[in-house]
Design an enzyme around this catalytic site. Structure first.
Site, mmCIF file in Angstrom:
data_model
loop_
_atom_site.group_PDB
_atom_site.id
_atom_site.type_symbol
_atom_site.label_atom_id
_atom_site.label_comp_id
_atom_site.label_asym_id
_atom_site.label_seq_id
_atom_site.Cartn_x
_atom_site.Cartn_y
_atom_site.Cartn_z
ATOM 1 N N CYS A 1 16.493 -4.395 -0.469
ATOM 2 C CA CYS A 1 17.048 -4.350 0.874
ATOM 3 C C CYS A 1 17.714 -2.985 1.064
ATOM 4 O O CYS A 1 18.564 -2.591 0.263
ATOM 5 C CB CYS A 1 18.066 -5.476 1.024
ATOM 6 S SG CYS A 1 18.985 -5.427 2.574
ATOM 7 N N GLU B 1 5.838 4.806 0.749
ATOM 8 C CA GLU B 1 5.435 4.010 1.920
ATOM 9 C C GLU B 1 6.538 3.109 2.457
ATOM 10 O O GLU B 1 6.432 1.872 2.418
ATOM 11 C CB GLU B 1 4.179 3.185 1.594
ATOM 12 C CG GLU B 1 2.946 4.036 1.441
ATOM 13 C CD GLU B 1 1.653 3.216 1.323
ATOM 14 O OE1 GLU B 1 1.742 2.021 1.035
ATOM 15 O OE2 GLU B 1 0.578 3.778 1.527
ATOM 16 N N GLU C 1 -2.546 10.042 0.276
ATOM 17 C CA GLU C 1 -3.500 9.064 -0.232
ATOM 18 C C GLU C 1 -4.668 8.989 0.741
ATOM 19 O O GLU C 1 -4.538 8.502 1.857
ATOM 20 C CB GLU C 1 -2.849 7.675 -0.363
ATOM 21 C CG GLU C 1 -1.625 7.652 -1.269
ATOM 22 C CD GLU C 1 -1.041 6.241 -1.460
ATOM 23 O OE1 GLU C 1 -1.666 5.268 -0.994
ATOM 24 O OE2 GLU C 1 0.038 6.138 -2.064
ATOM 25 N N TRP D 1 -7.078 -4.344 0.739
ATOM 26 C CA TRP D 1 -6.021 -5.066 1.456
ATOM 27 C C TRP D 1 -6.387 -5.544 2.856
ATOM 28 O O TRP D 1 -5.625 -6.291 3.457
ATOM 29 C CB TRP D 1 -4.771 -4.195 1.538
ATOM 30 C CG TRP D 1 -5.028 -2.798 2.002
ATOM 31 C CD1 TRP D 1 -5.175 -1.691 1.209
ATOM 32 C CD2 TRP D 1 -5.217 -2.337 3.345
ATOM 33 N NE1 TRP D 1 -5.430 -0.584 1.977
ATOM 34 C CE2 TRP D 1 -5.457 -0.953 3.286
ATOM 35 C CE3 TRP D 1 -5.209 -2.983 4.589
ATOM 36 C CZ2 TRP D 1 -5.694 -0.190 4.435
ATOM 37 C CZ3 TRP D 1 -5.444 -2.220 5.738
ATOM 38 C CH2 TRP D 1 -5.684 -0.828 5.641
#
Lengths: 659, 659, 659
Positions: free
Chosen positions: C114, C149, C320, C328
């Site tokens: 978090c 990311e 990337e 995915w």
């Protein structure tokens, strides 16, 4: 019941606890007059048997069994573990299963237990032993059912503290030390390394998918919990009920546990046949579903007969046969008049020893009040009653038949491979259960009888093994094929993963060596709105959902067409095995399999079309017309018809001998 | 307001707490100049009235009411219980509702209370009493609204500990002893037997559906909680505000509580009319939705007018009329220019005494800033303003009209039957609310005025009772029909369940005896992608979603076609009642009902088509063109037009007398 | 790397911790031989670097960096904060994020933290500092990536106690006193008034939507948490790694935080380019998706290049690049052969300094085993390897190019405006990200190069600013445009909300004054099954999803057609700015923008069609054929081709100079 020549036996599911005792004798008499041989009781009767902890009320059940037995019925008694009483939940709330959302799933229906709860396992053993002691050698109790429908309501995968602890123990046993787990799970990948088995959690509510090895381990573990739970009960029954057949009623095509493994602890595998709900929720395109709305998928019941015949090591029953509309599907149409008879004969033709209908009388209360039975709630016969009368009359005229002989073709259903696909589908539209049924259907349209087997099965005599999705090919199985005269065809993804859910080395497909050598250098999942094609001979066929680029020294038997990598192999083969690198549509699959059957020396018939199916048992050929138009039975002119005639009406059956 | 001859009255919803006090007087003046008579205030003002526990700030509200009253407006004051203040949640977090997922639903919007919380009931009584004491006999306060939109945001079904305790108490009162509950719930079914009411839980988060009797009991209980909460407030208001009309603003077609029962404690039923969002989310096929995007379903507002006129025992208001685009639907189109006028006249024609628009001025902040009002945020008139001016001018020219006379046809909406369908839908596409609207629409296309009634309603004078889905037919109601000259037609599933949610004995349909005798021997739910047909006279019509096989001595008036059970009855009838065994499409339903109306002696018009509707009040006939093309008013040549003319433009209205 | 003339540089993502050390040297040698310059390492290595609290194992990483550096590769080192170790979760379970369902999201994948956890921020700083101290001035470490990311797996919006406390503090800082919050949130609306910041909760699990101001504040807060977390790490790196470029690899089109704001703390913005999954999940109609299945959306990668070039203040990398099928998406097709080369040149043409492929070798274990790399799992080259060889050879022949010059056209992507749309979409089909891509696509089909900018950006030299969805127009930005020679066109909803998420006064659209004056008097969201039209010149175009009624003194350039408010303005403009009041289809948008570009003095080309795109860098024009048919390069006859030729094959590239 033995492996000798048999006629079809019939039965029914009955709940004396749901009806006034005054009605039992009349019910029993009518069952027997209808021609039923068997009656299943007791699988949800725990709270009636033991209304308070340790206080047993056997009298009512004693009397019910006596009444049924006195009428000439053989009783299938059940262990009542599928529905623990409320007082047990009050005493031990920790027996409740926990859903993937982390919430405890409440009492108030059934299957409200976690397979990993040690408390519940103890209580289940206790009640099973009590029932087994009471009725194990009862003269009227001829068989036993353990629990009811493992897997219903998604209850096998529980996320309770008990499941977590048991999973940790299971992992510790499987891996020995945590380093081996780290290697298998590939925890170097995202810094996921564990120092201790006590750190491991169940794979729900994570930020993102866990490693597929964690997932497949959880699926294996959950299956093992079912297996050991079932075995515990089987051992109790073997002790107290010697000589009685032990069974469990499997749900068709549930993949949450290894049915072969559970079946190994049973004498007979039984399954619950509900073809119309399966049609509504199933694999077929909408146009087929419309046509077959009241007839069901022509291959779904046959597939399950063939599967559970294997799970039961040759012995198979239908414990619950749909007698009319049911209550649980998105839509619940009625079977066409005649379908209950058709399904009964279909079961017999596939080697089923006994068909039991669910249920005797439609209940006017509780959850299943829309589920029909042989009688309406007012005890007047519903439609199935008349169809069973017809079956009984016909059965008298049919010769007794031997058990189903082994088929020439075996289709492999390997549960760990299904778990691998569930853990790593790689495409939302990859539904292995549907694909395997497509392959089965293609074989059946060519008139082939099929055995459905696991990788542990002996190959003795099979000409062809068909493996649509053998992701985790077992080296021993592959070697046994290689050492035999059996030929094999594998679908895409076969031999692509090790038992640890790693890519096989050096590349996917390596798991099929030495039978066939291939290197899968690329895989693609394709959306439903896209279609590609492959060329086999002069015929172009659709390739859907999955496509592989493969390299192999084997002969190229079909090639992909189109702008992308045109001419690369879609089907390759050597003299022992073939590999198909995509999922064809119906027509293409039939072409591939027809060619493969010929190559394997298996005779085929011309395509029977979408709705007609043939099945052979002993010297009798059965034909089933699932369609809406009359069909011609492909019988020789000199055939002797035992059932029906050369023109088979919709929902009709024919059976003939050629001698 | 009395039951005498009346002209349309108009009002608006206003939030003085949202605007600077300096603006109030100008707002009030403009309301009055526009021709508005009423203004509703206060339903979300709790935290402004009582900013801290026990500390009341009345001054601002005193001044607001004075300003509005001084301008000549009658004030509808509200109890502010729909939005408890933050400090109350801090002090008593247990008042918050709990969702079906078991999570407490947080403060931060509205309706954040559980109807079963005794603490909240106490607090609601306290604030209602405080407001009622303050303004009960205020000269400008002419009516009262209790709370706001019961049922909004799915807040009636709460799964809190308070709800659980109250449910247990409710069950104990209903059943007396636990054995009676076990019988009613059919707990012999899955070993679900209870020993004590304290063992019972709320029906969320179960492994599988609970018994439908548990579910319907929970739905009844939840409805009773609303009813008693509302009655508590009504009693407070009757004490402190004698002679003032008491109302609640119902949400159209919410089925979570019994509107008839709540209405019995009110003087006037009011409802909130948002036709366009209802079109977007509603029953019509996409092509109709496209055509009617800016006009709405022609029958949805009329249905609700007729429903709430009954709920209010003849007295009905629209408390919130959509004035332009709203903010809450999946898509929020604008009404065509003219529709606000049309909807206002439609309400009047259906017997509505007062139409109040929501809201005076569009708010530039908070949740509903996309909800339009009569004024734009900058206080310039939005489109509806001009249409109201037009209505006011027209109203002056229209004769005063009496209350709506009873219709010849009554359509039954029975909330317990809806709960039965919700508890056991038996098919995912069975949407009783849509089907009832389809039946209503068929009647309206034939020019029929309709009353919508409950089973408690007197039949006095109805020629025909139309019951599309009377699952739980009340024996007293059926007997009253049988003893009257009223004829009846019932849709499928009618008379199929007892109050305990058991199948009626001997078979479904028995609940309609002695009016009509029939035995439903089979029911089917059918998927949307499948259609069957039935034959009535020479006409073949679609039969969708639901089909029954029935046996009856009554005359067969229509029969099913096709391969499955061709010729079995689709519609049967005797001289008193008819029963329809399927759900026809529009055309078939119109055919069935036209024939039935003729049989009942009710005159019909030729089909008005999909978009034109007629409504009569007093000696005036109103015609409403919901379509995109001009329509011809079916008025006789000698008619005197009060509104519009014989050619009714799109979104247009005509009204004429024939004398 | 500087802003001088450059050739394309290439790199790869590598995970030494996933491979045997014996393989490293050979891997490094082959990377270099392939022509790669860069290698990224370490972003998931925390548990390998620090296997127990405070116990660091640097040796393996030292050796890995040495091996890579020795081979001639420049290393991009990463802070490993995206994947905290298990021991840290054991020690501080409160660092885990909490989902909107209130459940803690478990360890077992990545991003399990978090952003608001003070413990985690401390630990992140500690490990970042440790890694930075170790390698900050390492000779082979030439750049740094922070974390990985941000926003993946929906981890930015956490509903933990830590997030709640931090949100309260953030609000207290923003508003100072609770009265200001009450005003901004409009808590007079539903009695939502707060007395203290400590009463405020996170906006999940509410009865109904919270105020949009609460929601946008939560979205701002969450973005600020990311920004400060990133800045904390950037400051550590600046201290220990002077002179090294600092970057973060953004996910394309994630809108959960302000990329401009985070970019301001970086030296280079990098992004991760996965065009095919974006096609599958993206904006295009199904027919386009079918055609482009293996080529991707022609505008999605270009849009992101142009966006991140702005985010990086002119410096942009692809960290990337998809080298083949990924793992995915809902479906994971393969790129057509040639696409990896095309995407690499596309990046270069858009000003990208370096393209790094993800990943070097496909992993045979863990979550991403279906994600391809440059090598297959057996270390043989996969297809992309050969395409990179081709790029390297071609790059040698291409002239070195300067950084991308500013374009004539700037498209505004304002994150706070996106949050406003997310908080109050007003229609389920309003997808601002798709609409902005539609506008970009229309510009690109007209041959226009585009910069994507925030409202903070200098206008220096732009001829036209294009703002498809500038809901919260910043007054300073609007004034800067007004004071410049730049012209502007705004899409619907622009200038409609204040920073407090209130309607701009007096009416929506006021936020664009003084550039253009308009009053939006009505907005509508329209369902996908409905379409309207507008007329521009003689051409009629589709108007979809959103339509406004506007009043303006500006010239009317296009008008709505049809039954509803025909002739009202669809496009208005003065000499400085234009406003479009709907969302046109492709053709209409191209018409509007072509006309607007001409008005702004920007030269356009004739429509390049759906699949061909041109991009200019320095004096070289690049052309990319995303289609399935050959295309003609729009090059003059005298052009010198550096890549390809005048006929561009499918998936082909051409580049030429005109000098």
């Amino acid at each position: 019941m033995t492996a000798e020549m048999t006629r079809p036996e019939l039965g029914v599911c009955y709940y004396p606890e749901q009806w006034p005792e005054a009605q039992w004798a009349d019910d029993a008499r009518r069952m027997r007059e209808l021609g039923l041989d068997w009656v299943r009781v007791g699988e949800f009767a725990w709270s009636m048997i033991e209304p308070a902890p340790g206080r047993f009320e056997w009298d009512w059940l004693d009397r019910a069994i006596d009444v049924l037995g006195a009428a000439g019925l053989k009783v299938i008694m059940s262990t009542p573990t599928a529905a623990p009483p409320r007082w047990l939940v009050d005493k031990h709330p920790e027996i409740l299963p926990v859903g993937p959302d982390g919430n405890v799933r409440k009492f108030g229906s059934r299957r409200h237990y976690c397979f990993s709860s040690p408390v519940f396992r103890g209580e289940a053993a206790r009640i099973a032993e009590a029932v087994a002691e009471r009725y194990g050698t009862h003269e009227h109790v001829a068989a036993w059912q353990i629990d009811n429908e493992y897997g219903d309501h998604d209850t096998i995968h529980s996320y309770s503290p008990a499941a977590r602890d048991a999973f940790r123990d299971w992992l510790a046993r499987r891996y020995g030390d945590i380093g081996a787990l780290n290697t298998a799970w590939g925890t170097s990948f995202w810094s996921m390394r564990y120092d201790d088995f006590a750190q491991i959690e169940l794979p729900n509510q994570m930020v993102e998918e866990p490693t597929p090895t964690q997932l497949t381990d959880f699926l294996r573990f959950s299956s093992d919990q079912v297996q050991s739970f079932n075995r515990m009960q089987a051992e109790i029954l073997r002790k107290h009920a010697p000589g009685r057949a032990i069974t469990h009623n499997f749900m068709n095509q549930n993949e949450d546990f290894d049915h072969h493994a559970v079946g190994a602890d049973l004498d007979v595998a039984s399954w619950d046949a509900y073809p119309l709900g399966n049609l509504v929720h199933g694999r077929l395109p909408e146009a087929d579903k419309q046509r077959l709305l009241r007839h069901g998928d022509p291959d779904q019941p046959g597939f399950n007969h063939d599967l559970y015949r294997g799970v039961g090591n040759g012995r198979m029953w239908v414990m619950e046969q749909q007698p009319g509309p049911v209550n649980w599907a998105d839509a619940n149409p009625a079977p066409a008049d005649g379908m209950v008879r058709l399904w009964t004969w279909l079961a017999h033709a596939h080697g089923c020893e006994m068909v039991s209908y669910f249920r005797w009388r439609q209940a006017p209360f509780a959850q299943e009040q829309f589920h029909t039975g042989l009688l309406l709630p007012d005890s007047t016969p519903d439609r199935a009653f008349a169809e069973i009368e017809e079956v009984v009359a016909e059965a008298a005229a049919l010769p007794a038949l031997p058990p189903r002989a082994p088929s020439e073709v075996a289709l492999v259903l390997d549960y760990p491979s299904r778990w691998a696909l569930s853990a790593l589908p790689q495409g939302r539209n990859f539904r292995a259960g549907h694909h395997a049924l497509d392959w089965y259907s293609a074989l059946r349209r060519l008139g082939i009888d099929v055995d459905i087997v696991g990788q542990h099965t002996e190959l003795n005599g099979y000409r062809l093994v068909v493996a649509p999705d053998l992701v985790m090919a077992d080296a021993g199985f592959i070697k046994r094929i290689a050492a035999s005269d059996t030929k094999a065809i594998f679908g895409p993804r076969s031999g692509s993963r090790t038992e640890a859910m790693h890519v096989t080395a050096p590349l996917p497909g390596a798991g099929l060596a030495p039978l066939i050598e291939l290197r899968v250098t690329r895989v693609e999942s394709l959306p439903d709105w896209h279609s590609e094609s492959f060329l086999m001979g002069n015929a172009s066929h659709a390739a859907r959902r999955w496509r592989e680029t493969i390299e192999s020294d084997a002969e190229v038997l079909a090639t992909f067409e189109g702008a992308y990598r045109e001419g690369t192999p879609a089907l390759v083969g050597n003299d022992r095995a073939r590999y198909l690198a995509t999922l064809p549509g119906d027509e293409g699959l039939r072409h591939v399999l027809e060619d493969t059957l010929r190559w394997a020396g298996v005779d085929t018939l011309p395509d029977l079309g979408p709705d007609l199916r043939l099945t052979r048992r002993g010297n009798v050929t059965f034909a089933f017309n699932f369609g809406c138009e009359p069909a011609a039975a492909p019988a020789p002119p000199e055939a002797t018809f035992h059932l029906g005639a050369a023109r088979i009406p919709p929902a009709g059956v024919a059976a003939w001998s050629e001698t």
